[in-house]
Design a protein around this motif. Structure first.
Motif, PDB file in Angstrom:
ATOM      1  N   ALA A 238       0.816  -1.218   0.000  1.00 18.08           N
ATOM      2  CA  ALA A 238       0.000   0.000   0.000  1.00 18.08           C
ATOM      3  C   ALA A 238       0.845   1.261   0.000  1.00 18.08           C
ATOM      4  N   SER A 239       2.055   1.189   0.573  1.00 23.25           N
ATOM      5  CA  SER A 239       2.934   2.365   0.608  1.00 23.25           C
ATOM      6  C   SER A 239       4.238   2.158  -0.161  1.00 23.25           C
ATOM      7  N   SER A 240       4.580   0.927  -0.509  1.00 21.80           N
ATOM      8  CA  SER A 240       5.863   0.660  -1.158  1.00 21.80           C
ATOM      9  C   SER A 240       5.771   0.526  -2.671  1.00 21.80           C
ATOM     10  N   GLU A 241       4.577   0.370  -3.207  1.00 25.04           N
ATOM     11  CA  GLU A 241       4.435   0.236  -4.662  1.00 25.04           C
ATOM     12  C   GLU A 241       4.491   1.615  -5.300  1.00 25.04           C
ATOM     13  N   ILE A 242       5.600   1.914  -5.976  1.00 23.10           N
ATOM     14  CA  ILE A 242       5.797   3.208  -6.634  1.00 23.10           C
ATOM     15  C   ILE A 242       5.814   2.995  -8.145  1.00 23.10           C
ATOM     16  N   ILE A 243       5.905   4.081  -8.892  1.00 18.30           N
ATOM     17  CA  ILE A 243       5.850   3.984 -10.347  1.00 18.30           C
ATOM     18  C   ILE A 243       6.998   3.141 -10.885  1.00 18.30           C
ATOM     19  N   ALA A 244       8.185   3.279 -10.302  1.00 15.93           N
ATOM     20  CA  ALA A 244       9.349   2.540 -10.797  1.00 15.93           C
ATOM     21  C   ALA A 244       9.169   1.037 -10.638  1.00 15.93           C
ATOM     22  N   THR A 245       8.676   0.594  -9.479  1.00 13.62           N
ATOM     23  CA  THR A 245       8.456  -0.836  -9.278  1.00 13.62           C
ATOM     24  C   THR A 245       7.304  -1.337 -10.137  1.00 13.62           C
ATOM     25  N   TYR A 246       6.321  -0.495 -10.360  1.00  7.48           N
ATOM     26  CA  TYR A 246       5.179  -0.850 -11.223  1.00  7.48           C
ATOM     27  C   TYR A 246       5.649  -1.058 -12.662  1.00  7.48           C
ATOM     28  N   VAL A 247       6.523  -0.171 -13.137  1.00  6.97           N
ATOM     29  CA  VAL A 247       7.071  -0.304 -14.490  1.00  6.97           C
ATOM     30  C   VAL A 247       7.881  -1.593 -14.615  1.00  6.97           C
ATOM     31  N   TYR A 248       8.688  -1.887 -13.595  1.00  7.10           N
ATOM     32  CA  TYR A 248       9.495  -3.109 -13.615  1.00  7.10           C
ATOM     33  C   TYR A 248       8.621  -4.356 -13.698  1.00  7.10           C
ATOM     34  N   LYS A 249       7.576  -4.397 -12.897  1.00 10.63           N
ATOM     35  CA  LYS A 249       6.706  -5.577 -12.881  1.00 10.63           C
ATOM     36  C   LYS A 249       5.939  -5.723 -14.190  1.00 10.63           C
ATOM     37  N   LYS A 250       5.437  -4.603 -14.706  1.00 13.64           N
ATOM     38  CA  LYS A 250       4.670  -4.656 -15.939  1.00 13.64           C
ATOM     39  C   LYS A 250       5.548  -4.975 -17.144  1.00 13.64           C
ATOM     40  N   GLY A 251       6.735  -4.373 -17.173  1.00 17.79           N
ATOM     41  CA  GLY A 251       7.594  -4.532 -18.345  1.00 17.79           C
ATOM     42  C   GLY A 251       8.378  -5.824 -18.364  1.00 17.79           C
ATOM     43  N   LEU A 252       9.126  -6.103 -17.316  1.00 18.15           N
ATOM     44  CA  LEU A 252      10.021  -7.255 -17.315  1.00 18.15           C
ATOM     45  C   LEU A 252       9.358  -8.536 -16.816  1.00 18.15           C
ATOM     46  N   LEU A 253       8.476  -8.423 -15.837  1.00 12.53           N
ATOM     47  CA  LEU A 253       7.841  -9.624 -15.302  1.00 12.53           C
ATOM     48  C   LEU A 253       6.632 -10.049 -16.117  1.00 12.53           C
ATOM     49  N   ASN A 254       5.822  -9.083 -16.554  1.00 14.34           N
ATOM     50  CA  ASN A 254       4.609  -9.405 -17.308  1.00 14.34           C
ATOM     51  C   ASN A 254       4.799  -9.302 -18.820  1.00 14.34           C
ATOM     52  N   GLY A 255       5.906  -8.693 -19.264  1.00 15.61           N
ATOM     53  CA  GLY A 255       6.172  -8.586 -20.697  1.00 15.61           C
ATOM     54  C   GLY A 255       5.312  -7.584 -21.432  1.00 15.61           C
ATOM     55  N   ASP A 256       4.681  -6.650 -20.711  1.00 15.99           N
ATOM     56  CA  ASP A 256       3.852  -5.620 -21.355  1.00 15.99           C
ATOM     57  C   ASP A 256       4.744  -4.405 -21.640  1.00 15.99           C
ATOM     58  N   TYR A 257       5.545  -4.499 -22.698  1.00 14.27           N
ATOM     59  CA  TYR A 257       6.597  -3.514 -22.956  1.00 14.27           C
ATOM     60  C   TYR A 257       6.038  -2.138 -23.316  1.00 14.27           C
ATOM     61  N   GLY A 258       5.015  -2.112 -24.155  1.00 14.50           N
ATOM     62  CA  GLY A 258       4.461  -0.831 -24.572  1.00 14.50           C
ATOM     63  C   GLY A 258       3.872  -0.048 -23.408  1.00 14.50           C
ATOM     64  N   TYR A 259       3.093  -0.732 -22.586  1.00 15.00           N
ATOM     65  CA  TYR A 259       2.453  -0.075 -21.439  1.00 15.00           C
ATOM     66  C   TYR A 259       3.491   0.405 -20.432  1.00 15.00           C
ATOM     67  N   SER A 260       4.487  -0.434 -20.108  1.00  9.44           N
ATOM     68  CA  SER A 260       5.509  -0.049 -19.129  1.00  9.44           C
ATOM     69  C   SER A 260       6.357   1.111 -19.636  1.00  9.44           C
ATOM     70  N   THR A 261       6.648   1.126 -20.947  1.00 16.77           N
ATOM     71  CA  THR A 261       7.411   2.242 -21.524  1.00 16.77           C
ATOM     72  C   THR A 261       6.617   3.535 -21.460  1.00 16.77           C
ATOM     73  N   ALA A 262       5.306   3.444 -21.686  1.00 20.51           N
ATOM     74  CA  ALA A 262       4.449   4.627 -21.597  1.00 20.51           C
ATOM     75  C   ALA A 262       4.443   5.191 -20.178  1.00 20.51           C
ATOM     76  N   VAL A 263       4.362   4.314 -19.190  1.00 22.05           N
ATOM     77  CA  VAL A 263       4.376   4.762 -17.789  1.00 22.05           C
ATOM     78  C   VAL A 263       5.726   5.401 -17.449  1.00 22.05           C
ATOM     79  N   GLY A 264       6.813   4.781 -17.908  1.00 17.61           N
ATOM     80  CA  GLY A 264       8.139   5.349 -17.672  1.00 17.61           C
ATOM     81  C   GLY A 264       8.318   6.698 -18.346  1.00 17.61           C
ATOM     82  N   LEU A 265       7.796   6.843 -19.563  1.00 18.45           N
ATOM     83  CA  LEU A 265       7.886   8.124 -20.280  1.00 18.45           C
ATOM     84  C   LEU A 265       7.077   9.197 -19.563  1.00 18.45           C
ATOM     85  N   PHE A 266       5.908   8.823 -19.068  1.00 17.83           N
ATOM     86  CA  PHE A 266       5.094   9.761 -18.283  1.00 17.83           C
ATOM     87  C   PHE A 266       5.871  10.251 -17.067  1.00 17.83           C
ATOM     88  N   ASN A 267       6.542   9.329 -16.409  1.00 17.52           N
ATOM     89  CA  ASN A 267       7.345   9.661 -15.230  1.00 17.52           C
ATOM     90  C   ASN A 267       8.462  10.643 -15.582  1.00 17.52           C
TER      91      ASN A 267
END
Length: 310
Positions: free
Chosen positions: A257-286
């Protein structure tokens, strides 16, 4: 008349510089060329990867062959029910870390500057600088051991609390451990700047009966003021740039609830789930938010600091 002379002098200096560069261009190519080439290859060429943020990226088809989806992923992230939580967690960690951590190196440098014995000062500096050479993962392991149910802290307190499972405790643990690791090393710049402070002026202030705070304000603070301003702008401009390593290493299912930040979210979505486009969009927004914050902070500091900023 003075302004005209100043402009003419600047033009003359620029002309002389250009002539010098033209005459010795081989030296510039030899010394600057490799660094410039490496910067282009490893810093600028990878920027082409931001196109993935606008594509349904397929590793087999590549960037040029993947389907173009426009702003779909940005809209998806902004409309996500967890967006505000991730943004708030990121901002809280960064802002509180800046407010608590930024003054510490300055305070340490001022205190070290008042140590008269050079041998004692060197020993203190050694102790303060050592944590900087501990890797983030090792540091997180030390924190986990210290705060575990059977760890030293619980043994001292006579309790059995697993602090890393408490969402409210994650932020102080993250920030305090970061201050312990980096404050000493960050104080080096301020310590070096304080060495240039006028000793005669300090002695004169002492003779005049100035107390410690008056000495700091009149002698030591002017020596580090410009550096403090620059460092504050740079750190405030990187508010959204929290590395995921430490947050991810200290994360648990109970403190998400307090430790999930945008950087960890991008890592999980991009590298763990393989959703490269979505994770790159979140990183670019950041990154875009970071740039906007850097410009805003610089403008504010310019107004508060007599027009001096980056």
């Amino acid at each position: 008349m003075a302004k005209i002379e100043a402009k003419a002098e600047k033009k003359n200096e620029l002309h002389n510089t250009l002539v010098y560069v033209k005459q010795h261009w081989q030296l510039y190519v030899f010394f600057i060329g490799p660094a410039f080439l490496l910067t282009i290859i490893f810093r600028y060429l990878p920027m082409g990867g931001i196109l993935i943020a606008f594509q349904k990226y397929n590793p087999i088809q590549g960037i040029l062959g993947s389907q173009w989806v426009g702003l779909k992923y940005f809209k998806q992230f902004l409309s996500s029910p967890d967006f505000l939580q991730y943004l708030a967690n990121t901002l809280k960690l960064s802002v509180f870390g800046l407010l608590w951590g930024f003054p510490m190196p300055i305070i340490l440098a001022i205190l070290l500057n008042r140590v008269a014995s050079s041998k004692i000062k060197q020993k203190i500096q050694l102790v303060l600088y050592m944590p900087n050479f501990i890797s983030v993962i090792v540091l997180c392991g030390m924190v986990r051991i210290l705060l575990s149910v059977t760890g030293p802290l619980n043994q001292m307190m006579g309790t059995s609390i697993n602090f890393l499972t408490i969402p409210a405790a994650f932020r102080p643990i993250y920030i305090v451990s970061g201050i312990w690791q980096g404050a000493g090393w960050a104080s080096i710049m301020y310590t070096a700047a304080l060495s240039n402070a006028s000793k005669e002026l300090k002695e004169a202030a002492q003779i005049d009966g100035a107390n410690i705070w008056q000495q700091i304000k009149a002698v030591e603070w002017p020596a580090i003021k410009d550096m403090v301003v620059i460092q504050f702008i740079l750190q405030a401009g990187n508010i959204m740039s929290i590395g995921f390593e430490k947050a991810y290493a200290l994360q648990s299912d109970m403190n998400l609830a307090s430790s999930e930040i945008i950087a960890t979210y991008v890592y999980k979505k991009g590298l763990l789930n393989g959703d490269y486009g979505y994770s790159t969009a979140v990183g670019l927004f950041n990154t875009v938010i970071n740039v906007i914050l850097l410009i805003m902070v610089n403008k504010v500091v310019e107004k508060l600091n007599d027009g001096q900023g980056l």
